[in-house]
Design a protein around this motif. Structure first.
Motif, mmCIF file in Angstrom:
data_model
loop_
_atom_site.group_PDB
_atom_site.id
_atom_site.type_symbol
_atom_site.label_atom_id
_atom_site.label_comp_id
_atom_site.label_asym_id
_atom_site.label_seq_id
_atom_site.Cartn_x
_atom_site.Cartn_y
_atom_site.Cartn_z
ATOM 1 N N ARG A 9 -11.296 12.539 22.881
ATOM 2 C CA ARG A 9 -10.131 13.533 22.776
ATOM 3 C C ARG A 9 -9.111 13.346 23.519
ATOM 4 N N GLN A 10 -7.711 13.180 23.046
ATOM 5 C CA GLN A 10 -6.613 12.968 23.654
ATOM 6 C C GLN A 10 -6.509 14.256 24.416
ATOM 7 N N ALA A 11 -6.277 14.051 25.855
ATOM 8 C CA ALA A 11 -6.399 15.289 26.780
ATOM 9 C C ALA A 11 -5.617 16.318 26.761
ATOM 10 N N GLU A 12 -4.391 16.094 26.224
ATOM 11 C CA GLU A 12 -3.355 17.184 26.264
ATOM 12 C C GLU A 12 -3.357 17.835 24.828
ATOM 13 N N ASN A 65 -4.496 9.601 28.253
ATOM 14 C CA ASN A 65 -5.947 9.906 28.701
ATOM 15 C C ASN A 65 -6.788 10.725 27.825
ATOM 16 N N TYR A 66 -8.167 10.240 27.986
ATOM 17 C CA TYR A 66 -8.976 11.025 27.086
ATOM 18 C C TYR A 66 -10.137 11.494 27.754
ATOM 19 N N TYR A 67 -10.843 12.732 26.991
ATOM 20 C CA TYR A 67 -12.012 13.128 27.419
ATOM 21 C C TYR A 67 -13.023 12.611 26.444
ATOM 22 N N VAL A 68 -14.208 12.072 27.218
ATOM 23 C CA VAL A 68 -15.396 11.472 26.592
ATOM 24 C C VAL A 68 -16.587 12.544 26.674
ATOM 25 N N ASP A 69 -16.634 13.049 25.265
ATOM 26 C CA ASP A 69 -17.686 13.914 25.076
ATOM 27 C C ASP A 69 -18.675 13.355 24.547
ATOM 28 N N ALA A 70 -19.681 13.608 25.049
ATOM 29 C CA ALA A 70 -21.255 12.739 24.895
ATOM 30 C C ALA A 70 -22.275 14.115 24.379
ATOM 31 N N ALA A 71 -22.994 13.979 23.337
ATOM 32 C CA ALA A 71 -24.097 14.554 23.062
ATOM 33 C C ALA A 71 -25.262 14.095 22.524
ATOM 34 N N LEU A 72 -26.490 14.790 22.751
ATOM 35 C CA LEU A 72 -27.679 13.963 22.261
ATOM 36 C C LEU A 72 -28.292 15.056 21.186
ATOM 37 N N PHE A 73 -28.506 14.518 19.968
ATOM 38 C CA PHE A 73 -28.917 15.244 18.895
ATOM 39 C C PHE A 73 -30.338 14.648 18.505
ATOM 40 N N ASP A 74 -31.345 15.767 18.251
ATOM 41 C CA ASP A 74 -32.873 15.430 17.822
ATOM 42 C C ASP A 74 -32.781 16.001 16.439
ATOM 43 N N ASP A 75 -32.782 15.178 15.166
ATOM 44 C CA ASP A 75 -32.769 15.376 14.069
ATOM 45 C C ASP A 75 -31.645 16.629 13.693
ATOM 46 N N ASP A 76 -30.618 16.349 14.224
ATOM 47 C CA ASP A 76 -29.408 17.087 14.015
ATOM 48 C C ASP A 76 -29.299 18.538 14.712
ATOM 49 N N THR A 85 -22.686 16.290 27.813
ATOM 50 C CA THR A 85 -22.052 16.143 29.169
ATOM 51 C C THR A 85 -20.681 15.598 28.711
ATOM 52 N N GLN A 86 -19.788 15.341 29.819
ATOM 53 C CA GLN A 86 -18.354 14.798 29.604
ATOM 54 C C GLN A 86 -18.052 13.945 30.666
ATOM 55 N N GLY A 87 -17.160 12.976 30.351
ATOM 56 C CA GLY A 87 -16.646 12.096 31.099
ATOM 57 C C GLY A 87 -14.998 11.977 30.917
ATOM 58 N N VAL A 88 -14.238 11.058 31.729
ATOM 59 C CA VAL A 88 -12.879 10.928 31.045
ATOM 60 C C VAL A 88 -12.645 9.181 31.008
ATOM 61 N N ALA A 89 -11.394 8.981 30.276
ATOM 62 C CA ALA A 89 -10.893 7.663 30.455
ATOM 63 C C ALA A 89 -9.363 7.787 30.700
ATOM 64 N N ASN A 90 -9.069 7.298 31.749
ATOM 65 C CA ASN A 90 -7.578 7.750 32.257
ATOM 66 C C ASN A 90 -6.883 6.035 31.989
ATOM 67 N N GLU A 112 -0.604 9.894 35.296
ATOM 68 C CA GLU A 112 -1.175 11.121 35.117
ATOM 69 C C GLU A 112 -2.766 10.774 35.036
ATOM 70 N N THR A 113 -3.620 11.335 35.695
ATOM 71 C CA THR A 113 -4.892 11.303 35.366
ATOM 72 C C THR A 113 -5.635 12.567 35.294
ATOM 73 N N ILE A 114 -6.617 12.542 34.675
ATOM 74 C CA ILE A 114 -7.573 13.725 34.501
ATOM 75 C C ILE A 114 -8.725 13.854 34.866
ATOM 76 N N SER A 115 -9.501 15.013 35.167
ATOM 77 C CA SER A 115 -10.837 14.819 35.384
ATOM 78 C C SER A 115 -11.692 15.421 34.527
ATOM 79 N N ALA A 116 -12.905 15.309 34.390
ATOM 80 C CA ALA A 116 -14.085 16.026 33.502
ATOM 81 C C ALA A 116 -14.004 17.646 33.665
ATOM 82 N N ASN A 117 -13.933 18.449 32.731
ATOM 83 C CA ASN A 117 -14.035 19.759 32.818
ATOM 84 C C ASN A 117 -12.584 20.176 33.515
#
Length: 338
Positions: free
Chosen positions: A206-209, A243-254, A260-265, A270-275
């Motif tokens: 996700r684009q941060a802003e 800058n981007y938020y990297v949203d990661a999710a685990l799905f078991d049979d949907d 969890t979340q990470g970032v890509a600056n 300008e930099t961002i941090s997770a959450n």
């Protein structure tokens, strides 16, 4: 009277006397074994509560009641369980277990179940009846039912929770003036005792802003051995300079089981941090238009302007707007210094 006749007469007289005594005092003749056996007694020696089938809204509680018996047989024994809300005091569920006649010596466990809403806490009231008469009762309290994991979301694989080693790591594979190819490495750990089954890892960038989705990817997390940590890698392409938020999710049979979340600056200014909450700014939507393959739109890749014209010296993202804002800020700063 001869001896034989006398003996017969005495025996007859003894029988008559015995019969009259038995009628007059029926308790006078009894089995000596019964006089030595204490009356039947049954009570609760202990109780246990364990989770059973856990569904989305309700949970099954498995109740084990240890009955202790002494003495003669206790007839028509039943065990009643009532689950009562700790805060509301309302009856949530009730069940009765028919035990029957109890003649065993020592202890025996009687099992029962109640079904309650998967929230709050409960008071489990257990009562033992014999022929409809209350003999014994016990209360057990249960809390934190909402923390029980539903069966459909019961998996031991989750994102690695490390203090140094990153759960989400992002590196730039390739970049030009318009786009950047990112490699995302996600760490997962099997906290169970058995090898895990395949589950899905889904990524959103996700684009941060603006929260606009710039890219997404899905990878399969294969078998992970007990107690082991594996890394799953996915490659995505996004517009450069943001800058981007990297949203990661685990799905078991949907079913979502962990996230969890990470970032890509990629914006050096300008930099961002997770959450982290960031300020809203304007952005160029055309940079995030994606084609059928999920990549950035052709117009953005070719440097097309929103009106359809092309510009060789165009810059991605906020270039013109940021330059204008910078000029205004510089002018205000210079004026203050004067």
């Amino acid at each position: 009277m001869d001896t034989r006749t006398a003996l017969l007469a005495a025996a007859a007289a003894l029988l008559v006397v015995s019969a009259v005594g038995a009628v007059a005092a029926p308790d006078a003749i009894s089995d000596p074994r019964e006089t030595n056996e204490p009356p039947g007694r049954i009570d609760i020696a202990g109780a246990t509560v364990a989770p059973g089938e856990v569904r989305g809204e309700t949970a099954e509680l498995r109740l084990g009641t240890d009955l202790r018996h002494r003495g003669s047989t206790v007839e028509n024994v039943t065990v009643r369980h009532r689950a009562i809300g700790s805060e509301s005091g309302l009856l949530a569920d009730e069940t009765t277990v028919d035990v029957g006649d109890v003649d065993f010596e020592g202890e025996r466990t009687v099992n029962g179940t109640v079904t309650v809403d998967r929230e709050g806490g409960y008071r489990i009231e257990t009562v033992v009846f014999a022929d409809g008469e209350r003999r014994e009762q016990q209360t057990t309290r249960v809390a934190g039912v909402a923390a029980l994991t539903p069966d459909y979301a019961d998996t031991q694989v989750g994102f690695t929770d490390g203090s140094v080693w990153p759960t989400v790591a992002v590196s730039v594979v390739e970049a030009d003036n318009e786009t950047a190819t990112l490699s995302t490495s996600i760490s997962v750990t099997n906290r169970g005792d058995e090898p895990s089954e395949d589950i899905d890892l889904r990524l959103l960038l996700r684009q941060a802003e603006s929260n606009v989705i710039a890219a997404e990817a899905t990878e399969t997390v294969g078998t992970v051995r007990p107690g082991r940590t594996d890394t799953v890698t996915a490659t995505v392409e996004v517009p450069d300079g943001y800058n981007y938020y990297v949203d990661a999710a685990l799905f078991d049979d949907d079913v979502l089981v962990d996230e969890t979340q990470g970032v890509a600056n990629l914006n050096p200014r300008e930099t961002i941090s997770a959450n982290q909450t960031v300020r809203d700014v304007e952005f160029s939507v055309e940079d995030f238009q994606r084609g059928e393959d999920g990549a950035a739109g052709d117009d953005a890749a070719d440097g097309a302007a929103p009106d359809g014209s092309t510009s060789d010296d165009s810059t991605p993202g906020f270039g013109p707007i940021v330059a204008l804002v910078a000029l205004v800020v510089a002018a205000l700063t210079a004026r203050r210094r004067q």
